[in-house]
Write an enzyme that holds these catalytic residues in place. Structure first.
Site, mmCIF file in Angstrom:
data_model
loop_
_atom_site.group_PDB
_atom_site.id
_atom_site.type_symbol
_atom_site.label_atom_id
_atom_site.label_comp_id
_atom_site.label_asym_id
_atom_site.label_seq_id
_atom_site.Cartn_x
_atom_site.Cartn_y
_atom_site.Cartn_z
ATOM 1 N N HIS A 40 1.420 4.725 -2.646
ATOM 2 C CA HIS A 40 1.080 5.461 -3.875
ATOM 3 C C HIS A 40 2.364 6.082 -4.378
ATOM 4 O O HIS A 40 2.982 6.881 -3.656
ATOM 5 C CB HIS A 40 0.062 6.567 -3.566
ATOM 6 C CG HIS A 40 -1.210 6.044 -2.953
ATOM 7 N ND1 HIS A 40 -2.353 5.822 -3.677
ATOM 8 C CD2 HIS A 40 -1.494 5.659 -1.669
ATOM 9 C CE1 HIS A 40 -3.297 5.346 -2.886
ATOM 10 N NE2 HIS A 40 -2.804 5.231 -1.648
ATOM 11 N N HIS A 94 0.856 -1.189 0.000
ATOM 12 C CA HIS A 94 0.000 0.000 0.000
ATOM 13 C C HIS A 94 0.889 1.234 0.000
ATOM 14 O O HIS A 94 1.187 1.803 1.055
ATOM 15 C CB HIS A 94 -0.941 -0.026 1.212
ATOM 16 C CG HIS A 94 -1.955 1.079 1.202
ATOM 17 N ND1 HIS A 94 -3.125 1.011 1.920
ATOM 18 C CD2 HIS A 94 -1.983 2.288 0.579
ATOM 19 C CE1 HIS A 94 -3.824 2.116 1.752
ATOM 20 N NE2 HIS A 94 -3.138 2.912 0.940
ATOM 21 N N GLU A 144 -11.518 3.826 5.095
ATOM 22 C CA GLU A 144 -10.516 4.793 5.588
ATOM 23 C C GLU A 144 -11.290 5.936 6.239
ATOM 24 O O GLU A 144 -11.211 6.136 7.439
ATOM 25 C CB GLU A 144 -9.633 5.284 4.429
ATOM 26 C CG GLU A 144 -8.536 6.262 4.874
ATOM 27 C CD GLU A 144 -7.722 6.842 3.708
ATOM 28 O OE1 GLU A 144 -8.187 6.759 2.545
ATOM 29 O OE2 GLU A 144 -6.629 7.396 3.967
ATOM 30 N N ASP A 202 1.527 4.062 2.609
ATOM 31 C CA ASP A 202 0.550 4.939 1.948
ATOM 32 C C ASP A 202 1.251 6.041 1.132
ATOM 33 O O ASP A 202 1.516 5.831 -0.049
ATOM 34 C CB ASP A 202 -0.424 5.524 2.981
ATOM 35 C CG ASP A 202 -1.805 5.804 2.399
ATOM 36 O OD1 ASP A 202 -2.026 5.494 1.222
ATOM 37 O OD2 ASP A 202 -2.672 6.334 3.133
ATOM 38 N N ASP A 203 1.544 7.163 1.777
ATOM 39 C CA ASP A 203 2.182 8.293 1.089
ATOM 40 C C ASP A 203 3.361 8.773 1.941
ATOM 41 O O ASP A 203 3.279 9.797 2.615
ATOM 42 C CB ASP A 203 1.153 9.420 0.901
ATOM 43 C CG ASP A 203 -0.030 8.959 0.083
ATOM 44 O OD1 ASP A 203 0.101 8.880 -1.157
ATOM 45 O OD2 ASP A 203 -1.073 8.618 0.682
ATOM 46 N N HIS A 260 -9.377 0.998 -1.845
ATOM 47 C CA HIS A 260 -9.415 1.698 -0.561
ATOM 48 C C HIS A 260 -10.862 1.651 -0.072
ATOM 49 O O HIS A 260 -11.792 1.955 -0.841
ATOM 50 C CB HIS A 260 -9.017 3.156 -0.721
ATOM 51 C CG HIS A 260 -7.556 3.404 -0.889
ATOM 52 N ND1 HIS A 260 -6.802 2.789 -1.840
ATOM 53 C CD2 HIS A 260 -6.700 4.210 -0.181
ATOM 54 C CE1 HIS A 260 -5.546 3.203 -1.739
ATOM 55 N NE2 HIS A 260 -5.452 4.067 -0.733
HETATM 56 N N1 ADE Z 1 -4.378 8.651 -2.666
HETATM 57 C C1 ADE Z 1 -3.179 8.750 -2.111
HETATM 58 N N2 ADE Z 1 -3.239 8.442 -0.809
HETATM 59 C C2 ADE Z 1 -4.532 8.128 -0.537
HETATM 60 C C3 ADE Z 1 -5.232 7.722 0.616
HETATM 61 N N3 ADE Z 1 -4.634 7.566 1.795
HETATM 62 N N4 ADE Z 1 -6.551 7.532 0.518
HETATM 63 C C4 ADE Z 1 -7.180 7.685 -0.638
HETATM 64 N N5 ADE Z 1 -6.560 8.071 -1.757
HETATM 65 C C5 ADE Z 1 -5.248 8.287 -1.709
HETATM 66 ZN ZN ZN Z 2 -3.687 4.711 0.123
#
Ligand code: ADE
Ligand code: ZN
Length: 340
Positions: free
Chosen positions: A10, A8, A191, A270-271, A188
């Site tokens: 991006h 997970h 969340e 995630d990011d 996703h």
């Molecule tokens: N795009 C990038 N990070 C995300 C996240 N945590 N939730 C939904 N879309 C995303």
């Molecule tokens: Zn994500």
């Protein structure tokens, strides 16, 4: 560092400020500021949308195939230092094609970076094409059709961006086409959206993994299904804190409850450029908050490998590597919940 799989992440969320500045200069793109500290100061979020606004803004610097290759290579170099042996990487083609960047530029560039990383760092990467839910179902179908000539470059499809108001069922057709093409499917869900979004992702889209899924805890029947089917949940603790979908105090993170409930959970980033860290940083933060023991960190690494889309042999080899890492430190990994 436990050998593991990152499931997970991006790729657009791995754009670190130094690379952002380099690409802005290389492509002559104006940013709100060209001062790293000022840019970083924008990384204070109160919800998912707050973050997404900055994330999409910054993507203006990605223009040429080389930029996408550099982004993927930089991420995989860092991921390799975190113990990642296999990375299944999300990308958001619509965030680029909507700016006039060709689909082929995005996909071939990322793919080139992955190949370079395989040669340089021995890390195995694969791409998952994500649909932006705020652009709707028809745009998702059009995006998939546009990408299918490049089918050999990606292994699956996913669903991301603004969750609430854009339920999984809007994307039924795109996921049906993906299934017919033999692509893996993830989404996703749970969340910011409720358990109903997780149900729809499973029942309407037929996903094999749920990304996040934290709000599944609110629905006992859903928990029973997730446990029984051992549907993987890719949980991102530092993201949850940064986007306030979990308590600021990691000690209160639901991960231990998910594990106790017998769910197949693993930890991911995630990011990472926005949320304070890569997969190793996430595990370290959980360790120092007293949320997981070293043995549980090993269990999470093994769960990630089990949840990956590696084929049977490659999965077994990587699981052996995880077990050997534990054995060398006197940690015997428990059998996964599904085998107990
Ligand atoms: N795009 C990038 N990070 C995300 C996240 N945590 N939730 C939904 N879309 C995303
Ligand atoms: Zn994500």
């Amino acid at each position: 560092m436990w050998p593991t799989a990152e499931l997970h992440v991006h790729i657009e969320g791995t754009l670190e400020v130094p690379l952002l500045l380099t690409l802005a200069q290389r492509n002559d793109i104006a940013l709100p500021s060209h001062d790293a500290a000022v840019l970083r100061a924008r990384y204070e979020f109160s919800c998912l949308q707050d973050f997404l606004d900055v994330y999409y803004d910054n993507l203006a610097v990605l223009v040429h195939e080389r930029d996408f290759a550099d982004l993927a290579l930089a991420y995989l170099q860092r991921a390799a230092t975190a113990g990642v042996r296999r990375a299944e990487i999300f990308f958001d083609p619509q965030s680029h094609t909507s700016r006039g960047v060709a689909m082929g530029t995005v996909v071939r560039g990322l793919s080139r970076g992955i190949e370079q990383a395989r040669e340089l760092y021995g890390i195995d990467g694969a791409l998952i094409l994500c649909f932006l839910r705020h652009l709707g179902g028809d745009a998702a179908v059009a995006t998939l059709r546009e990408a299918l000539p490049l089918r050999e470059h990606f292994i699956g499809v996913g669903l991301d961006s603004s969750e609430v108001g854009f339920p999984p069922s809007l994307f039924r057709e795109a996921f049906e086409i993906a299934a017919a093409e033999g692509l893996h499917r993830v989404a996703h869900a749970g969340e910011e959206g409720g358990p109903d979004y997780v149900w729809e992702a499973l029942d309407v889209l037929g996903v094999e993994r749920i990304d996040h899924g934290n709000r599944a805890l609110e629905d006992a029947e859903l928990m029973a299904v997730l446990r029984h089917r051992q549907i993987p949940l890719t949980v991102c603790p530092l993201s949850n804190v940064a986007l306030r979908t979990a308590s600021a105090d990691l000690a209160e993170h639901p991960l231990p409850v998910m594990l106790d409930e017998g769910l197949l959970v693993s930890v991911h980033s995630d990011d990472p450029a926005y949320f304070g860290g890569y997969v190793d940083d996430n595990v370290a933060a959980l360790r120092s908050a007293g949320v997981v023991s070293e043995a549980t960190a090993g269990r999470l690494a093994a769960n990630a490998v089990m949840s990956s889309f590696l084929d049977g042999d490659a999965k077994a080899r990587l699981l052996d590597e995880v077990r050997a890492y534990g054995a060398a430190r006197g940690i015997e990994l428990l059998a996964p919940a599904s085998a107990r």
